[in-house]
Design an enzyme around this catalytic site. Sequence first.
Site, PDB file in Angstrom:
ATOM      1  N   GLN A  12       0.832  -1.214   0.000  1.00 37.70           N
ATOM      2  CA  GLN A  12       0.000   0.000   0.000  1.00 37.70           C
ATOM      3  C   GLN A  12       0.869   1.268   0.000  1.00 37.70           C
ATOM      4  OE1 GLN A  12      -3.517   1.336   2.826  1.00 37.70           O
ATOM      5  NE2 GLN A  12      -1.588   1.783   3.866  1.00 37.70           N
ATOM      6  N   SER A  84       3.558  -7.485   7.382  1.00 36.79           N
ATOM      7  CA  SER A  84       2.927  -6.345   8.052  1.00 36.79           C
ATOM      8  C   SER A  84       1.606  -6.672   8.730  1.00 36.79           C
ATOM      9  CB  SER A  84       2.709  -5.218   7.038  1.00 36.79           C
ATOM     10  OG  SER A  84       1.667  -5.586   6.166  1.00 36.79           O
ATOM     11  N   THR A 125       6.312   1.691  13.900  1.00 36.65           N
ATOM     12  CA  THR A 125       4.852   1.569  13.998  1.00 36.65           C
ATOM     13  C   THR A 125       4.315   1.828  15.398  1.00 36.65           C
ATOM     14  OG1 THR A 125       3.090  -0.109  14.036  1.00 36.65           O
ATOM     15  CG2 THR A 125       5.322  -0.931  14.140  1.00 36.65           C
ATOM     16  N   GLU A 127       2.236   0.055  16.713  1.00 30.99           N
ATOM     17  CA  GLU A 127       2.080  -1.264  17.334  1.00 30.99           C
ATOM     18  C   GLU A 127       3.163  -1.474  18.407  1.00 30.99           C
ATOM     19  OE1 GLU A 127      -0.439  -3.365  16.735  1.00 30.99           O
ATOM     20  OE2 GLU A 127       0.328  -5.166  17.716  1.00 30.99           O
ATOM     21  N   TYR A 149       5.038  -9.341  15.833  1.00 29.46           N
ATOM     22  CA  TYR A 149       5.255  -8.241  14.868  1.00 29.46           C
ATOM     23  C   TYR A 149       5.797  -7.002  15.581  1.00 29.46           C
ATOM     24  CZ  TYR A 149       3.903  -4.232  11.945  1.00 29.46           C
ATOM     25  OH  TYR A 149       3.899  -3.055  11.237  1.00 29.46           O
ATOM     26  N   LYS A 153       9.470  -5.103  15.336  1.00 31.22           N
ATOM     27  CA  LYS A 153       9.557  -3.693  14.905  1.00 31.22           C
ATOM     28  C   LYS A 153      10.317  -2.847  15.933  1.00 31.22           C
ATOM     29  CE  LYS A 153       7.375  -3.140  10.871  1.00 31.22           C
ATOM     30  NZ  LYS A 153       7.884  -2.348   9.738  1.00 31.22           N
TER      31      LYS A 153
HETATM   32  P1  NAP Z   1       1.820  -3.904   2.974  1.00 24.78           P
HETATM   33  O1  NAP Z   1       0.814  -3.350   2.049  1.00 24.78           O
HETATM   34  O2  NAP Z   1       1.545  -5.212   3.634  1.00 24.78           O
HETATM   35  O3  NAP Z   1       3.215  -4.023   2.176  1.00 24.78           O
HETATM   36  C1  NAP Z   1       4.313  -4.717   2.701  1.00 24.78           C
HETATM   37  C2  NAP Z   1       5.360  -4.843   1.636  1.00 24.78           C
HETATM   38  O4  NAP Z   1       6.475  -5.591   2.173  1.00 24.78           O
HETATM   39  C3  NAP Z   1       4.902  -5.602   0.384  1.00 24.78           C
HETATM   40  O5  NAP Z   1       5.446  -4.963  -0.747  1.00 24.78           O
HETATM   41  C4  NAP Z   1       5.526  -6.966   0.580  1.00 24.78           C
HETATM   42  O6  NAP Z   1       5.757  -7.652  -0.611  1.00 24.78           O
HETATM   43  C5  NAP Z   1       6.840  -6.555   1.214  1.00 24.78           C
HETATM   44  N1  NAP Z   1       7.547  -7.681   1.846  1.00 24.78           N
HETATM   45  C6  NAP Z   1       7.036  -8.638   2.647  1.00 24.78           C
HETATM   46  N2  NAP Z   1       8.006  -9.513   2.992  1.00 24.78           N
HETATM   47  C7  NAP Z   1       9.132  -9.099   2.387  1.00 24.78           C
HETATM   48  C8  NAP Z   1      10.452  -9.610   2.328  1.00 24.78           C
HETATM   49  N3  NAP Z   1      10.820 -10.736   2.956  1.00 24.78           N
HETATM   50  N4  NAP Z   1      11.385  -8.937   1.616  1.00 24.78           N
HETATM   51  C9  NAP Z   1      11.041  -7.800   0.949  1.00 24.78           C
HETATM   52  N5  NAP Z   1       9.800  -7.275   0.943  1.00 24.78           N
HETATM   53  C10 NAP Z   1       8.864  -7.926   1.657  1.00 24.78           C
HETATM   54  O7  NAP Z   1       2.171  -2.871   4.138  1.00 24.78           O
HETATM   55  P2  NAP Z   1       1.963  -1.278   4.195  1.00 24.78           P
HETATM   56  O8  NAP Z   1       0.670  -1.001   4.847  1.00 24.78           O
HETATM   57  O9  NAP Z   1       2.281  -0.694   2.867  1.00 24.78           O
HETATM   58  O10 NAP Z   1       3.082  -0.875   5.257  1.00 24.78           O
HETATM   59  C11 NAP Z   1       4.401  -0.502   4.841  1.00 24.78           C
HETATM   60  C12 NAP Z   1       5.335  -0.603   6.042  1.00 24.78           C
HETATM   61  O11 NAP Z   1       4.887   0.264   7.079  1.00 24.78           O
HETATM   62  C13 NAP Z   1       5.428  -1.987   6.668  1.00 24.78           C
HETATM   63  O12 NAP Z   1       6.750  -2.155   7.119  1.00 24.78           O
HETATM   64  C14 NAP Z   1       4.483  -1.913   7.856  1.00 24.78           C
HETATM   65  O13 NAP Z   1       4.881  -2.836   8.847  1.00 24.78           O
HETATM   66  C15 NAP Z   1       4.690  -0.474   8.281  1.00 24.78           C
HETATM   67  N6  NAP Z   1       3.550   0.191   8.947  1.00 24.78           N
HETATM   68  C16 NAP Z   1       2.321   0.191   8.352  1.00 24.78           C
HETATM   69  C17 NAP Z   1       1.277   0.863   8.967  1.00 24.78           C
HETATM   70  C18 NAP Z   1      -0.093   0.916   8.343  1.00 24.78           C
HETATM   71  O14 NAP Z   1      -1.057   1.251   9.071  1.00 24.78           O
HETATM   72  N7  NAP Z   1      -0.235   0.658   7.061  1.00 24.78           N
HETATM   73  C19 NAP Z   1       1.490   1.536  10.195  1.00 24.78           C
HETATM   74  C20 NAP Z   1       2.768   1.532  10.733  1.00 24.78           C
HETATM   75  C21 NAP Z   1       3.804   0.862  10.096  1.00 24.78           C
HETATM   76  P3  NAP Z   1       4.624  -8.627  -1.262  1.00 24.78           P
HETATM   77  O15 NAP Z   1       3.769  -7.734  -2.086  1.00 24.78           O
HETATM   78  O16 NAP Z   1       5.437  -9.586  -2.039  1.00 24.78           O
HETATM   79  O17 NAP Z   1       3.890  -9.255  -0.111  1.00 24.78           O
HETATM   80  O1  G4F Z   2      -6.533  -3.676  10.825  1.00 27.10           O
HETATM   81  P1  G4F Z   2      -5.729  -4.446  11.784  1.00 27.10           P
HETATM   82  O2  G4F Z   2      -5.358  -5.833  11.387  1.00 27.10           O
HETATM   83  O3  G4F Z   2      -4.456  -3.551  12.091  1.00 27.10           O
HETATM   84  P2  G4F Z   2      -3.397  -3.513  13.295  1.00 27.10           P
HETATM   85  O4  G4F Z   2      -3.314  -4.800  14.016  1.00 27.10           O
HETATM   86  O5  G4F Z   2      -3.705  -2.299  14.105  1.00 27.10           O
HETATM   87  O6  G4F Z   2      -2.029  -3.329  12.497  1.00 27.10           O
HETATM   88  C1  G4F Z   2      -1.899  -2.344  11.473  1.00 27.10           C
HETATM   89  O7  G4F Z   2      -1.504  -1.126  12.043  1.00 27.10           O
HETATM   90  C2  G4F Z   2      -0.198  -1.157  12.670  1.00 27.10           C
HETATM   91  C3  G4F Z   2       0.032   0.240  13.232  1.00 27.10           C
HETATM   92  O8  G4F Z   2      -0.511   0.332  14.520  1.00 27.10           O
HETATM   93  C4  G4F Z   2       0.830  -1.532  11.626  1.00 27.10           C
HETATM   94  F1  G4F Z   2       2.069  -1.524  12.173  1.00 27.10           F
HETATM   95  C5  G4F Z   2       0.518  -2.893  11.052  1.00 27.10           C
HETATM   96  O9  G4F Z   2       1.464  -3.220  10.027  1.00 27.10           O
HETATM   97  C6  G4F Z   2      -0.877  -2.857  10.458  1.00 27.10           C
HETATM   98  O10 G4F Z   2      -0.858  -2.000   9.345  1.00 27.10           O
HETATM   99  O11 G4F Z   2      -6.494  -4.547  13.194  1.00 27.10           O
HETATM  100  C7  G4F Z   2      -6.951  -3.397  13.850  1.00 27.10           C
HETATM  101  C8  G4F Z   2      -7.809  -3.790  15.031  1.00 27.10           C
HETATM  102  C9  G4F Z   2      -7.199  -4.830  15.982  1.00 27.10           C
HETATM  103  O12 G4F Z   2      -7.433  -4.405  17.299  1.00 27.10           O
HETATM  104  C10 G4F Z   2      -7.992  -6.104  15.712  1.00 27.10           C
HETATM  105  O13 G4F Z   2      -8.112  -6.982  16.833  1.00 27.10           O
HETATM  106  O14 G4F Z   2      -9.024  -4.393  14.542  1.00 27.10           O
HETATM  107  C11 G4F Z   2      -9.341  -5.505  15.360  1.00 27.10           C
HETATM  108  N1  G4F Z   2     -10.203  -6.408  14.594  1.00 27.10           N
HETATM  109  C12 G4F Z   2     -11.471  -6.756  14.934  1.00 27.10           C
HETATM  110  N2  G4F Z   2     -11.956  -7.627  14.045  1.00 27.10           N
HETATM  111  C13 G4F Z   2      -9.876  -7.052  13.470  1.00 27.10           C
HETATM  112  C14 G4F Z   2     -10.991  -7.822  13.116  1.00 27.10           C
HETATM  113  N3  G4F Z   2      -8.752  -7.024  12.720  1.00 27.10           N
HETATM  114  C15 G4F Z   2      -8.722  -7.763  11.582  1.00 27.10           C
HETATM  115  N4  G4F Z   2      -7.634  -7.714  10.810  1.00 27.10           N
HETATM  116  N5  G4F Z   2      -9.794  -8.550  11.218  1.00 27.10           N
HETATM  117  C16 G4F Z   2     -10.959  -8.615  11.954  1.00 27.10           C
HETATM  118  O15 G4F Z   2     -11.882  -9.333  11.596  1.00 27.10           O
END
Ligand code: NAP
Ligand code: G4F
Length: 337
Positions: A12, A84, A125, A127, A149, A153
Amino acid sequence: MKKAFITGITGQDGAYLSKFLLEKGYEVHGGVRRISQPETVRLEQVGVLKDVIIHDFDLSEPYNIVRVLQTVAPDEVYNLGAQSFVGSSWDLPVYAADVNGIGVLRILDALRTFAPQTRFYQASTSEMFGLVQAVPQSETTRFYPRSPYGVAKVYGHYITMNYRESFGMHASSGILFNHESPLRGKEFVTRKITLALARLARGGTDTLVLGNLDAKRDWGFAGDYVKGMWMMLQQPEADDYVLATGVTTPIRDFVRFAAEALGMDPVFEGEGVEETATDRKTGKRIVEISEKFFRPAEVDLLIGDPTKARTRLGWQPEVTVRQLAEMMAKSDYDALG
Ligand code: NAP
Ligand code: G4F
């Protein structure tokens, strides 16, 4: 022309960041791991697939990292690659530690050895705050991760800080709170909600089955957050910054916002696993709860304090959580049409 290398370019944030950097005039390179079917759908969706240069890359493979970084010789590296999905990290804890923790070290050590002037961004993050030790959470709040996770991190975060302090590298971490978009993976709760409700609004009959509706998240729009990543690397000194909206919302309210955007009028009844939501207009059951989606340890409340990013970077989010739910619900509804 500046060169950027993005790990996790297919994700994303990788898609939004690629678009943002291309618009700034960067040459954008990205690492894609080998899977049986190329998954560059998001890069196509934001219209940049033909403009980015793709390299075979995996965070678990040290010499591959060295070779790619030497070939590209980027000015800036954005380490977005990770396993992630928090929910899967209890099933894949060693993988999460390796890719999300040691993977960061592999890149930093390659840069330290071959290109110490390269600017580095680490995707830290909220998290990491887990069982929160202060409300709201800022750069100085103590970490208490609640998932494999989150633990991995925390390692990535501290090793980034350590390489900055030990070797004078321009290495910054963005402690990003949850950020979402129409490109969000379908297993994350926001996208799961908008996709299921869009199907129901199109006449589908499959009820949305969720876990803990009481958890609260600080949700923003991914497009706003990638700009903040870039801003961090433009500062004269590297540092760590929280990016958040400062508003927290229970999962239940995100369901409500998305449902209302699709013309539904959800009524929640019952408690715990007996809780349900029904659309008052049609009488259709739209939400049920299953134990299956509860986590072994939950992060109950996240709410960030983005003061440092606002005052030092001039960064601020533009999209509210209600606008975000509406944007995602309408995008899924339109795509189904
Ligand atoms: P995402 O959509 O799940 O994208 C993760 C990316 O990492 C994908 O391109 C995935 O490749 C790649 N990847 C997974 N395993 C890998 C490996 N072994 N080597 C190289 N690349 C690998 O996550 P996102 O939401 O864009 O998040 C980007 C980053 O921000 C992540 O590090 C996540 O933990 C962190 N983050 C996200 C949030 C959030 O709310 N979105 C918040 C805080 C931090 P594939 O396409 O092949 O799976
Ligand atoms: O959408 P989630 O899976 O995101 P979560 O666990 O907050 O993690 C995301 O944000 C992090 C930043 O704080 C990133 F680092 C991480 O890579 C990722 O992008 O779950 C959000 C909340 C949780 O409390 C979960 O228990 O939603 C609750 N939930 C309730 N029902 C659910 C569901 N989550 C998922 N995925 N699916 C459910 O059915």
